[in-house]
Design an enzyme around this catalytic site. Structure first.
Site, PDB file in Angstrom:
ATOM      1  N   LYS A   1      -3.963  13.966  25.130  1.00  0.00           N
ATOM      2  CA  LYS A   1      -3.177  14.429  26.280  1.00  0.00           C
ATOM      3  C   LYS A   1      -4.153  14.637  27.422  1.00  0.00           C
ATOM      4  O   LYS A   1      -5.353  14.842  27.191  1.00  0.00           O
ATOM      5  CB  LYS A   1      -2.499  15.764  25.921  1.00  0.00           C
ATOM      6  CG  LYS A   1      -1.275  16.084  26.749  1.00  0.00           C
ATOM      7  CD  LYS A   1      -0.004  15.517  26.154  1.00  0.00           C
ATOM      8  CE  LYS A   1       1.205  15.854  26.990  1.00  0.00           C
ATOM      9  NZ  LYS A   1       2.449  15.366  26.413  1.00  0.00           N
TER      10      LYS A   1
ATOM     11  N   GLY B   1      20.766  16.069  30.794  1.00  0.00           N
ATOM     12  CA  GLY B   1      19.906  15.184  31.577  1.00  0.00           C
ATOM     13  C   GLY B   1      19.780  13.852  30.882  1.00  0.00           C
ATOM     14  O   GLY B   1      20.724  13.364  30.244  1.00  0.00           O
ATOM     15  N   ASN B   2      18.611  13.265  30.961  1.00  0.00           N
ATOM     16  CA  ASN B   2      18.412  11.921  30.400  1.00  0.00           C
ATOM     17  C   ASN B   2      18.718  11.871  28.916  1.00  0.00           C
ATOM     18  O   ASN B   2      19.440  10.994  28.446  1.00  0.00           O
ATOM     19  CB  ASN B   2      16.960  11.488  30.641  1.00  0.00           C
ATOM     20  CG  ASN B   2      16.691  11.305  32.118  1.00  0.00           C
ATOM     21  OD1 ASN B   2      17.507  10.730  32.830  1.00  0.00           O
ATOM     22  ND2 ASN B   2      15.572  11.813  32.577  1.00  0.00           N
ATOM     23  N   VAL B   3      18.176  12.815  28.158  1.00  0.00           N
ATOM     24  CA  VAL B   3      18.355  12.790  26.703  1.00  0.00           C
ATOM     25  C   VAL B   3      19.766  13.248  26.328  1.00  0.00           C
ATOM     26  O   VAL B   3      20.475  12.578  25.561  1.00  0.00           O
ATOM     27  CB  VAL B   3      17.297  13.678  25.997  1.00  0.00           C
ATOM     28  CG1 VAL B   3      17.550  13.734  24.497  1.00  0.00           C
ATOM     29  CG2 VAL B   3      15.887  13.168  26.282  1.00  0.00           C
TER      30      VAL B   3
ATOM     31  N   GLY C   1      21.856  20.979  27.971  1.00  0.00           N
ATOM     32  CA  GLY C   1      21.015  20.099  28.779  1.00  0.00           C
ATOM     33  C   GLY C   1      21.591  18.700  28.814  1.00  0.00           C
ATOM     34  O   GLY C   1      21.557  17.980  27.817  1.00  0.00           O
TER      35      GLY C   1
HETATM   36  P1  NAD Z   1      16.094  16.165  32.256  1.00  0.00           P
HETATM   37  O1  NAD Z   1      15.296  16.884  33.298  1.00  0.00           O
HETATM   38  O2  NAD Z   1      16.609  14.797  32.569  1.00  0.00           O
HETATM   39  O3  NAD Z   1      17.352  17.048  31.817  1.00  0.00           O
HETATM   40  C1  NAD Z   1      17.283  18.404  31.538  1.00  0.00           C
HETATM   41  C2  NAD Z   1      18.671  18.999  31.750  1.00  0.00           C
HETATM   42  O4  NAD Z   1      18.644  20.344  31.289  1.00  0.00           O
HETATM   43  C3  NAD Z   1      19.127  19.038  33.198  1.00  0.00           C
HETATM   44  O5  NAD Z   1      20.460  18.571  33.294  1.00  0.00           O
HETATM   45  C4  NAD Z   1      19.032  20.526  33.548  1.00  0.00           C
HETATM   46  O6  NAD Z   1      19.989  20.916  34.531  1.00  0.00           O
HETATM   47  C5  NAD Z   1      19.306  21.163  32.210  1.00  0.00           C
HETATM   48  N1  NAD Z   1      18.800  22.526  32.052  1.00  0.00           N
HETATM   49  C6  NAD Z   1      17.617  23.027  32.452  1.00  0.00           C
HETATM   50  N2  NAD Z   1      17.505  24.313  32.095  1.00  0.00           N
HETATM   51  C7  NAD Z   1      18.643  24.628  31.431  1.00  0.00           C
HETATM   52  C8  NAD Z   1      19.120  25.806  30.794  1.00  0.00           C
HETATM   53  N3  NAD Z   1      18.413  26.925  30.786  1.00  0.00           N
HETATM   54  N4  NAD Z   1      20.337  25.762  30.198  1.00  0.00           N
HETATM   55  C9  NAD Z   1      21.067  24.636  30.213  1.00  0.00           C
HETATM   56  N5  NAD Z   1      20.660  23.497  30.790  1.00  0.00           N
HETATM   57  C10 NAD Z   1      19.472  23.497  31.401  1.00  0.00           C
HETATM   58  O7  NAD Z   1      15.156  16.128  30.966  1.00  0.00           O
HETATM   59  P2  NAD Z   1      15.211  15.116  29.733  1.00  0.00           P
HETATM   60  O8  NAD Z   1      14.343  13.942  30.015  1.00  0.00           O
HETATM   61  O9  NAD Z   1      16.628  14.899  29.334  1.00  0.00           O
HETATM   62  O10 NAD Z   1      14.446  15.961  28.612  1.00  0.00           O
HETATM   63  C11 NAD Z   1      15.088  17.073  28.002  1.00  0.00           C
HETATM   64  C12 NAD Z   1      14.149  17.714  26.997  1.00  0.00           C
HETATM   65  O11 NAD Z   1      13.750  16.746  26.022  1.00  0.00           O
HETATM   66  C13 NAD Z   1      12.858  18.269  27.582  1.00  0.00           C
HETATM   67  O12 NAD Z   1      12.480  19.408  26.851  1.00  0.00           O
HETATM   68  C14 NAD Z   1      11.865  17.136  27.332  1.00  0.00           C
HETATM   69  O13 NAD Z   1      10.526  17.620  27.282  1.00  0.00           O
HETATM   70  C15 NAD Z   1      12.319  16.660  25.980  1.00  0.00           C
HETATM   71  N6  NAD Z   1      11.959  15.279  25.684  1.00  0.00           N
HETATM   72  C16 NAD Z   1      12.410  14.262  26.442  1.00  0.00           C
HETATM   73  C17 NAD Z   1      12.061  12.952  26.138  1.00  0.00           C
HETATM   74  C18 NAD Z   1      12.595  11.807  26.951  1.00  0.00           C
HETATM   75  O14 NAD Z   1      12.515  10.659  26.478  1.00  0.00           O
HETATM   76  N7  NAD Z   1      13.143  12.024  28.137  1.00  0.00           N
HETATM   77  C19 NAD Z   1      11.231  12.689  25.020  1.00  0.00           C
HETATM   78  C20 NAD Z   1      10.797  13.756  24.227  1.00  0.00           C
HETATM   79  C21 NAD Z   1      11.170  15.046  24.566  1.00  0.00           C
END
Ligand code: NAD
Length: 369
Positions: free
Chosen positions: A80, A181-183, A179
């Site tokens: 990292k 978002g993307n995932v 949450g």
């Molecule tokens: P993102 O920023 O696209 O989405 C996060 C979502 O969570 C947003 O809609 C936000 O409004 C919401 N949110 C934030 N705080 C909140 C709370 N307290 N209560 C409810 N909702 C809340 O992020 P992402 O890319 O979807 O990633 C989500 C998680 O998965 C993160 O912890 C990230 O580290 C982990 N992750 C993501 C990936 C990936 O491929 N994107 C891979 C491994 C791990």
């Protein structure tokens, strides 16, 4: 703490401190373990309160990558990097200078996007080194990893259902996603297609509305997520949310989601979940799809291969849950043991016929993929 003491306690191979006053670069690259292959892990840009905080963070995160890659069955080690600085002040020169330092490691470390860094920043780094992943889809890279991450989480949920209820089917199961978002959004799609009943939670009300419009289901606000009367809680937003305050109220028999560091305290909260009979799928196991995706990119495999490999998270998760039950340990402890076993065995295998160049002969990188 003294850097060498800290490195030794956490088992790191190498830590590189990088500075360049002209471009304002102050960065640390931590390589935890390269037994399985070159270290891979994202580059985080963050305004740390102190250099000690930055070092502690990069050591912790790089060690986590060793375990994640090992359990996912990848030939990657853990690494990292952190750039210490204000995320609002980015420049081409900053990332290119950082790229030069990565290049100096000659393939012992590959970087990728992480907190406060994006595809554009990686493109600057790429001008100075080959050892960077996560290229945009427009230049033949693997693009957005989140569909693969969500696919892995989906299979993690199926494994938990099988262990808890004897069937992996999500049909008719109530699953709450925190949450969107993307995932979270992709996970909702996979679950909906297979007949799950969804409950949505996000601090962004617009996102909740969009999900209900697309998939039906219902909404739950704030802390009511933790006490939702569902089969699965799928945290896909932020870390630390399953903790000593929220665990007593959890009604769901399963916690399995994509967020990083879901447990407030890995040991204490992991044990509290065991005591309550709640199945917890370690986050770093079920959210490994993103890492699987960039590994696939480095190998130049077709996109479909990453999805197939992420589906293996079903078997991996089941093996971890069963081992935890058999050995009377937490699921995180079980997955850590599986990672350590694999690393030890591969280290042993690599000592067989030592001196043979094998498939490494035709590359100039220090540690070939
Ligand atoms: P993102 O920023 O696209 O989405 C996060 C979502 O969570 C947003 O809609 C936000 O409004 C919401 N949110 C934030 N705080 C909140 C709370 N307290 N209560 C409810 N909702 C809340 O992020 P992402 O890319 O979807 O990633 C989500 C998680 O998965 C993160 O912890 C990230 O580290 C982990 N992750 C993501 C990936 C990936 O491929 N994107 C891979 C491994 C791990």
């Amino acid at each position: 703490m003294q850097p060498f003491v800290q490195m030794t306690e956490m088992g790191h191979e190498q830590v590189l401190f990088c500075r360049d006053d002209v471009v304002g670069l102050k960065a640390i690259i931590a390589i935890h373990d390269t037994t399985l292959g070159p270290a891979l892990g994202g580059c985080r840009l963050y305004d740390y309160a102190s250099e000690q905080d930055a070092l502690t963070d990069v050591l912790r995160l790089s060690r986590g990558m060793t375990y994640k890659a090992a359990v996912a069955g990848l030939d990657l080690g853990g690494g990292k990097s952190v750039i210490i600085g204000d995320p609002s002040i980015k420049s081409e020169a900053l990332f290119r200078a950082f790229g030069r330092h990565i290049e100096s490691l000659n393939g012992r470390y590959y970087t990728a996007e992480d907190m406060n860094t994006n595809v554009r920043d990686m493109d600057f780094i790429r001008r100075e080194t080959r050892f960077v992943t996560g290229a945009g889809a427009h230049v033949g890279g693997s693009g957005d990893p989140s569909p693969v991450t969500a696919w892995g989480v989906f299979h993690g949920i199926r494994a938990c259902l099988e262990v808890k209820f004897g069937s992996p089917s999500v049909e008719g199961r109530k699953i709450a996603i925190q949450g969107l978002g993307n995932v979270g959004r992709h996970l909702a799609g996979y679950l909906h297609e297979r007949g799950a009943k969804l409950v949505f939670s996000d601090i962004n009300a617009r996102r909740v509305g969009e999900m209900i419009e697309t998939y039906g289901g219902s909404a739950v606000e704030g802390d009511a997520f933790y006490t939702a009367d569902v089969d699965v809680l799928a945290p896909c937003a932020i870390g630390g949310i399953v903790n000593r305050l929220t665990i007593p109220g959890i009604k769901a028999p399963i916690v399995c989601g994509g967020a990083n560091n879901i447990l407030g305290d890995e040991v204490r909260d992991g044990e509290a979940l065991v005591e309550r009979g709640i199945v917890y799928a370690p986050d770093y196991v079920v959210n490994a799809g993103g890492l699987i995706n960039v590994y696939s990119e480095l190998k130049r495999w077709p996109a479909q291969k990453a999805m197939e490999d992420a589906a293996e998270i079903f078997n991996t998760t089941k093996a971890i849950l069963n081992r935890a039950a058999n050995e009377g340990i937490t699921t995180t402890a079980a997955s850590n043991r599986i990672a350590e076993d694999r690393i030890a065995k591969v280290a042993h295998i690599k000592r067989l016929y030592a001196g043979s160049e094998g498939r490494d002969a035709n590359t100039s990188a220090a540690i070939p993929l």
